[in-house]
Design an enzyme around this catalytic site. Structure first.
Site, mmCIF file in Angstrom:
data_model
loop_
_atom_site.group_PDB
_atom_site.id
_atom_site.type_symbol
_atom_site.label_atom_id
_atom_site.label_comp_id
_atom_site.label_asym_id
_atom_site.label_seq_id
_atom_site.Cartn_x
_atom_site.Cartn_y
_atom_site.Cartn_z
ATOM 1 N N ALA A 1 0.853 -1.179 0.000
ATOM 2 C CA ALA A 1 0.000 0.000 0.000
ATOM 3 C C ALA A 1 0.894 1.236 0.000
ATOM 4 O O ALA A 1 2.061 1.174 0.393
ATOM 5 C CB ALA A 1 -0.909 -0.031 1.229
ATOM 6 N N GLY B 1 0.729 -5.055 0.857
ATOM 7 C CA GLY B 1 -0.505 -5.145 0.066
ATOM 8 C C GLY B 1 -0.296 -5.809 -1.286
ATOM 9 O O GLY B 1 -1.224 -6.392 -1.839
ATOM 10 N N GLU C 1 -0.578 -9.375 -0.567
ATOM 11 C CA GLU C 1 -1.986 -9.659 -0.264
ATOM 12 C C GLU C 1 -2.819 -9.697 -1.548
ATOM 13 O O GLU C 1 -3.716 -10.521 -1.699
ATOM 14 C CB GLU C 1 -2.513 -8.615 0.726
ATOM 15 C CG GLU C 1 -1.822 -8.757 2.077
ATOM 16 C CD GLU C 1 -2.074 -7.591 3.007
ATOM 17 O OE1 GLU C 1 -1.779 -6.440 2.611
ATOM 18 O OE2 GLU C 1 -2.555 -7.818 4.125
ATOM 19 N N GLU D 1 4.928 -4.976 6.962
ATOM 20 C CA GLU D 1 4.182 -3.914 7.653
ATOM 21 C C GLU D 1 4.687 -3.677 9.075
ATOM 22 O O GLU D 1 4.678 -2.559 9.581
ATOM 23 C CB GLU D 1 2.683 -4.252 7.696
ATOM 24 C CG GLU D 1 1.986 -4.155 6.343
ATOM 25 C CD GLU D 1 2.000 -5.433 5.535
ATOM 26 O OE1 GLU D 1 2.814 -6.333 5.827
ATOM 27 O OE2 GLU D 1 1.190 -5.531 4.585
HETATM 28 N N1 CAA Z 1 4.604 3.165 -0.697
HETATM 29 C C1 CAA Z 1 5.023 4.320 -1.236
HETATM 30 N N2 CAA Z 1 6.182 4.456 -1.907
HETATM 31 C C2 CAA Z 1 6.940 3.361 -2.051
HETATM 32 C C3 CAA Z 1 6.581 2.119 -1.522
HETATM 33 C C4 CAA Z 1 5.331 2.042 -0.816
HETATM 34 N N3 CAA Z 1 4.870 0.894 -0.297
HETATM 35 N N4 CAA Z 1 7.555 1.221 -1.800
HETATM 36 C C5 CAA Z 1 8.483 1.885 -2.518
HETATM 37 N N5 CAA Z 1 8.129 3.173 -2.659
HETATM 38 C C6 CAA Z 1 8.858 4.236 -3.367
HETATM 39 C C7 CAA Z 1 10.052 4.728 -2.569
HETATM 40 O O1 CAA Z 1 9.656 5.682 -1.600
HETATM 41 C C8 CAA Z 1 10.917 5.310 -3.658
HETATM 42 O O2 CAA Z 1 10.401 6.563 -4.006
HETATM 43 P P1 CAA Z 1 11.425 7.794 -4.283
HETATM 44 O O3 CAA Z 1 12.222 7.363 -5.482
HETATM 45 O O4 CAA Z 1 10.507 8.945 -4.561
HETATM 46 O O5 CAA Z 1 12.255 7.927 -3.039
HETATM 47 C C9 CAA Z 1 10.659 4.375 -4.843
HETATM 48 O O6 CAA Z 1 9.422 3.714 -4.552
HETATM 49 C C10 CAA Z 1 11.719 3.303 -5.022
HETATM 50 O O7 CAA Z 1 11.855 2.620 -3.779
HETATM 51 P P2 CAA Z 1 13.269 2.495 -2.987
HETATM 52 O O8 CAA Z 1 14.155 3.625 -3.317
HETATM 53 O O9 CAA Z 1 12.946 2.262 -1.559
HETATM 54 O O10 CAA Z 1 13.816 1.163 -3.680
HETATM 55 P P3 CAA Z 1 14.822 0.092 -3.050
HETATM 56 O O11 CAA Z 1 15.192 -0.809 -4.180
HETATM 57 O O12 CAA Z 1 15.893 0.752 -2.274
HETATM 58 O O13 CAA Z 1 13.929 -0.731 -1.985
HETATM 59 C C11 CAA Z 1 11.965 -1.904 -1.205
HETATM 60 C C12 CAA Z 1 12.842 -1.504 -2.426
HETATM 61 C C13 CAA Z 1 12.745 -2.817 -0.276
HETATM 62 C C14 CAA Z 1 10.753 -2.638 -1.760
HETATM 63 C C15 CAA Z 1 11.539 -0.628 -0.440
HETATM 64 O O14 CAA Z 1 11.036 0.316 -1.376
HETATM 65 C C16 CAA Z 1 10.511 -0.858 0.607
HETATM 66 O O15 CAA Z 1 10.818 -1.354 1.672
HETATM 67 N N6 CAA Z 1 9.223 -0.467 0.334
HETATM 68 C C17 CAA Z 1 8.169 -0.510 1.293
HETATM 69 C C18 CAA Z 1 7.645 -1.923 1.498
HETATM 70 C C19 CAA Z 1 6.537 -1.929 2.550
HETATM 71 O O16 CAA Z 1 6.750 -1.583 3.690
HETATM 72 N N7 CAA Z 1 5.309 -2.364 2.146
HETATM 73 C C20 CAA Z 1 4.183 -2.430 3.016
HETATM 74 C C21 CAA Z 1 3.315 -1.205 2.876
HETATM 75 S S1 CAA Z 1 1.986 -1.158 4.037
HETATM 76 C C22 CAA Z 1 0.795 -2.188 3.430
HETATM 77 O O17 CAA Z 1 0.932 -2.756 2.377
HETATM 78 C C23 CAA Z 1 -0.445 -2.293 4.262
HETATM 79 C C24 CAA Z 1 -1.439 -3.342 3.838
HETATM 80 O O18 CAA Z 1 -1.423 -4.448 4.322
HETATM 81 C C25 CAA Z 1 -2.467 -3.045 2.853
#
Ligand code: CAA
Length: 267
Positions: A75, A118, A121, A141
């Site tokens: 998400a 998400g 999911e 998460e």
């Molecule tokens: N939401 C918003 N933006 C996101 C994102 C997310 N879930 N995942 C990645 N991005 C964005 C980053 O902020 C980044 O944006 P900028 O270039 O503007 O800084 C861009 O995508 C590229 O990401 P990274 O620079 O972080 O890429 P990376 O290769 O270094 O890392 C990753 C990749 C490990 C997947 C890392 O992006 C990450 O940890 N993402 C978040 C994963 C996460 O926590 N997901 C759970 C979300 S909550 C949820 O899903 C709730 C639910 O149950 C419904």
């Protein structure tokens, strides 16, 4: 042959790309700069696109995919970060996801790269998962102060069992494709360059089957998650009997006895 996006059957959306390949509807998540982070508008558009395919008689099976780097990284954290309990409750933050779980035709996820939160999911809500060797699954998460909210604690636990699910959800670690396969979380793992093609090939195979029986088969398998065994067996038997009201049952059984290929009419 793939039809160009943007005609009457494949409307244009901002966050998803839609195309058809004969009886197969293909939906591609399209926010590559943020690893296909699932903002609310994306989920609404995805539900609109999949519901439209669900209603389109010419479509028999769907494929949902992302890009090489990410199926979806969860998400949209930027969209959620400043919200309070009142906001997410009043706006029913994840409410639109319910529309995805009501799709009646089979949906195959073709997963490459990150499939997190998400995104995982969403893939688990599909009916078949074809994973690229590059796929990385996970429920991270916990690392951002919440828990899975779109089915992760329930679907992952039912498939992988308590002990695998607990470790994944409490640590948020990534699970590589081969490990996910060993847990029973994916249908099969293929080389990355073959992932989408394999999902589309499988969708065409399913599209050749009698459509009403396909929908009932999906409903019956999903019922295994919803009910105790005795109620599920009863539900399955009633769906089985109901198929005897279709022309396709007569055609399928007659064709077998007459040693010819069946002609499905979807009736
Ligand atoms: N939401 C918003 N933006 C996101 C994102 C997310 N879930 N995942 C990645 N991005 C964005 C980053 O902020 C980044 O944006 P900028 O270039 O503007 O800084 C861009 O995508 C590229 O990401 P990274 O620079 O972080 O890429 P990376 O290769 O270094 O890392 C990753 C990749 C490990 C997947 C890392 O992006 C990450 O940890 N993402 C978040 C994963 C996460 O926590 N997901 C759970 C979300 S909550 C949820 O899903 C709730 C639910 O149950 C419904």
């Amino acid at each position: 042959m793939t039809e160009a996006a943007g005609d009457a059957r494949t409307p244009q959306y901002q966050y998803v790309l839609v195309e058809t390949d004969g009886p197969v509807g293909i939906v591609r998540l399209n926010r590559p700069k943020v690893l296909n982070a699932l903002c609310r508008d994306l989920i609404e558009e995805l539900a609109d696109a999949m519901t439209a395919f669900d209603r389109d008689e010419a479509i028999r099976c769907m494929v949902l995919t992302g890009n090489e780097r990410a199926f979806a990284a969860g998400a949209d954290i930027a969209e959620m970060a400043d919200k309070g309990l009142a906001d997410v409750t009043r706006d029913d933050l994840l409410g639109a996801w319910q529309r995805l779980w009501r799709i009646r035709k089979p949906v195959i996820a073709a997963v490459s790269g990150y499939c997190l939160g998400g995104g995982f999911e969403l893939a688990m809500g599909c009916d078949i998962i074809i994973a690229a060797e590059t796929a990385q699954f996970g429920q991270p998460e916990i690392k951002i102060g919440v828990i899975p909210g779109a089915g992760g604690t329930q679907r992952l636990t039912r498939v992988a069992g308590k002990y695998k699910a607990m470790e994944a959800i409490l640590t948020g670690r990534m699970i590589p494709a081969r490990e996910a396969e060993a847990w029973g979380l994916v249908t099969r793992v293929v080389p990355a360059e073959e992932c989408l093609a394999e999902a589309v090939r499988l969708a065409h195979e399913i599209a050749k089957m009698p459509p009403i029986a396909v929908q009932m088969a999906k409903a019956a398998v999903l019922q295994a998650y919803e009910t105790p065994l005795a109620a599920g067996l009863e539900y399955e038997r009633r769906l089985f009997y109901s198929l005897f009201a279709t022309e396709d049952q007569k055609e399928g059984m007659r064709a077998f006895l007459e040693k010819r290929a069946p002609q499905w009419r979807g009736r």
